[in-house]
Design a protein around this motif. Structure first.
Motif, short mmCIF file in Angstrom:
data_model
loop_
_atom_site.label_atom_id
_atom_site.label_comp_id
_atom_site.label_asym_id
_atom_site.label_seq_id
_atom_site.Cartn_x
_atom_site.Cartn_y
_atom_site.Cartn_z
N UNK A 32 0.82 -1.21 0.00
CA UNK A 32 0.00 0.00 0.00
C UNK A 32 0.86 1.26 0.00
N UNK A 33 1.94 1.27 0.79
CA UNK A 33 2.83 2.44 0.83
C UNK A 33 3.50 2.62 -0.53
N UNK A 34 3.98 1.55 -1.12
CA UNK A 34 4.63 1.64 -2.43
C UNK A 34 3.64 2.16 -3.48
N UNK A 35 2.41 1.69 -3.43
CA UNK A 35 1.38 2.16 -4.38
C UNK A 35 1.12 3.64 -4.16
N UNK A 36 1.01 4.04 -2.92
CA UNK A 36 0.76 5.44 -2.60
C UNK A 36 1.89 6.34 -3.10
N UNK A 37 3.12 5.92 -2.89
CA UNK A 37 4.28 6.71 -3.35
C UNK A 37 4.27 6.81 -4.87
N UNK A 38 3.98 5.71 -5.55
CA UNK A 38 3.90 5.72 -7.01
C UNK A 38 2.81 6.68 -7.49
N UNK A 39 1.66 6.65 -6.84
CA UNK A 39 0.58 7.56 -7.22
C UNK A 39 0.97 9.02 -6.99
N UNK A 40 1.67 9.31 -5.89
CA UNK A 40 2.14 10.67 -5.67
C UNK A 40 3.09 11.10 -6.78
N UNK A 41 3.98 10.20 -7.20
CA UNK A 41 4.93 10.53 -8.27
C UNK A 41 4.21 10.80 -9.59
N UNK A 42 3.22 9.97 -9.91
CA UNK A 42 2.47 10.17 -11.15
C UNK A 42 1.68 11.47 -11.08
N UNK A 43 1.05 11.73 -9.93
CA UNK A 43 0.31 12.99 -9.76
C UNK A 43 1.24 14.18 -9.94
N UNK A 44 2.43 14.10 -9.38
CA UNK A 44 3.39 15.20 -9.50
C UNK A 44 3.76 15.44 -10.96
N UNK A 45 3.99 14.37 -11.71
CA UNK A 45 4.32 14.53 -13.12
C UNK A 45 3.19 15.24 -13.87
N UNK A 46 1.95 14.84 -13.59
CA UNK A 46 0.82 15.47 -14.28
C UNK A 46 0.65 16.93 -13.84
N UNK A 47 0.69 17.20 -12.53
CA UNK A 47 0.43 18.57 -12.10
C UNK A 47 1.57 19.51 -12.45
N UNK A 48 2.78 19.11 -12.13
CA UNK A 48 3.92 19.97 -12.43
C UNK A 48 4.11 20.10 -13.94
N UNK A 49 3.99 18.98 -14.64
CA UNK A 49 4.09 19.02 -16.10
C UNK A 49 3.00 19.86 -16.73
N UNK A 50 1.78 19.76 -16.21
CA UNK A 50 0.69 20.56 -16.73
C UNK A 50 0.92 22.05 -16.51
N UNK A 51 1.35 22.39 -15.31
CA UNK A 51 1.64 23.80 -15.02
C UNK A 51 2.78 24.31 -15.90
N UNK A 52 3.78 23.47 -16.11
CA UNK A 52 4.93 23.84 -16.95
C UNK A 52 4.48 24.06 -18.40
N UNK A 53 3.60 23.18 -18.89
CA UNK A 53 3.10 23.34 -20.26
C UNK A 53 2.35 24.65 -20.42
N UNK A 54 1.51 24.98 -19.44
CA UNK A 54 0.79 26.26 -19.50
C UNK A 54 1.78 27.42 -19.45
N UNK A 55 2.76 27.33 -18.59
CA UNK A 55 3.81 28.37 -18.50
C UNK A 55 4.49 28.54 -19.86
N UNK A 84 3.35 27.65 -22.81
CA UNK A 84 2.40 28.15 -23.80
C UNK A 84 2.17 29.65 -23.68
N UNK A 85 2.06 30.14 -22.46
CA UNK A 85 1.74 31.55 -22.27
C UNK A 85 2.98 32.43 -22.18
N UNK A 86 3.88 32.11 -21.25
CA UNK A 86 5.04 32.98 -21.00
C UNK A 86 6.12 32.86 -22.05
N UNK A 87 6.22 31.68 -22.63
CA UNK A 87 7.25 31.48 -23.66
C UNK A 87 6.66 31.51 -25.07
N UNK A 88 5.41 31.90 -25.16
CA UNK A 88 4.72 32.09 -26.46
C UNK A 88 4.75 30.85 -27.35
N UNK A 89 4.54 29.69 -26.76
CA UNK A 89 4.53 28.47 -27.57
C UNK A 89 3.15 28.14 -28.12
#
Length: 112
Positions: free
Chosen positions: A2-25, A27-32
């Motif tokens: 359960x702990x290993x699954x939870x850690x994996x889910x946190x890592x996947x969530x981080x990739x999606x949230x941080x990656x999503x915010x980075x993509x928006x950044x 797109x907008x700030x770097x005019x992509x």
């Protein structure tokens, strides 16, 4: 497991949230463009779904703990993607956050 699954889910969530915010950044700030922003919005939505798979049923606990993962993950993203060089205070702060995650999520609790 359960702990290993939870850690994996946190890592996947981080990739999606941080990656999503980075993509928006990018797109907008770097005019992509709007496609980068749209991809970021989709990734942020995926983050919301990933969090629901955590084994703990408490929304507040999951999001509070994820805050620490987000801090450390954001610094790691910066190092890997943007060649950011964290200083010792960044690293100490991220370590404190991850200790907080461990206490919030994985400390033994009385049933009920």
């Amino acid at each position: 497991m359960t702990v290993a699954r939870s850690i994996l889910l946190f890592a996947i969530a981080a990739l999606f949230e941080i990656g999503g915010a980075w993509l928006i950044w990018q797109g907008w700030r770097e005019n992509r463009g709007l496609w980068w922003i749209a991809a970021g919005v989709i990734a942020l939505g995926a983050y919301g779904f990933v969090a629901t798979f955590q084994p703990d049923p408490n929304f507040g606990r999951i999001l509070a703990a994820y805050g620490g993962v987000f801090v450390a993950g954001s610094l790691a993203w910066g190092v890997i993607v943007d060649k950011f060089r964290p200083d010792r205070y960044d690293i100490i702060g991220a370590a404190i956050c991850l200790i907080g995650v461990a206490v919030i999520m994985y400390a033994p609790r009385a049933e009920g």
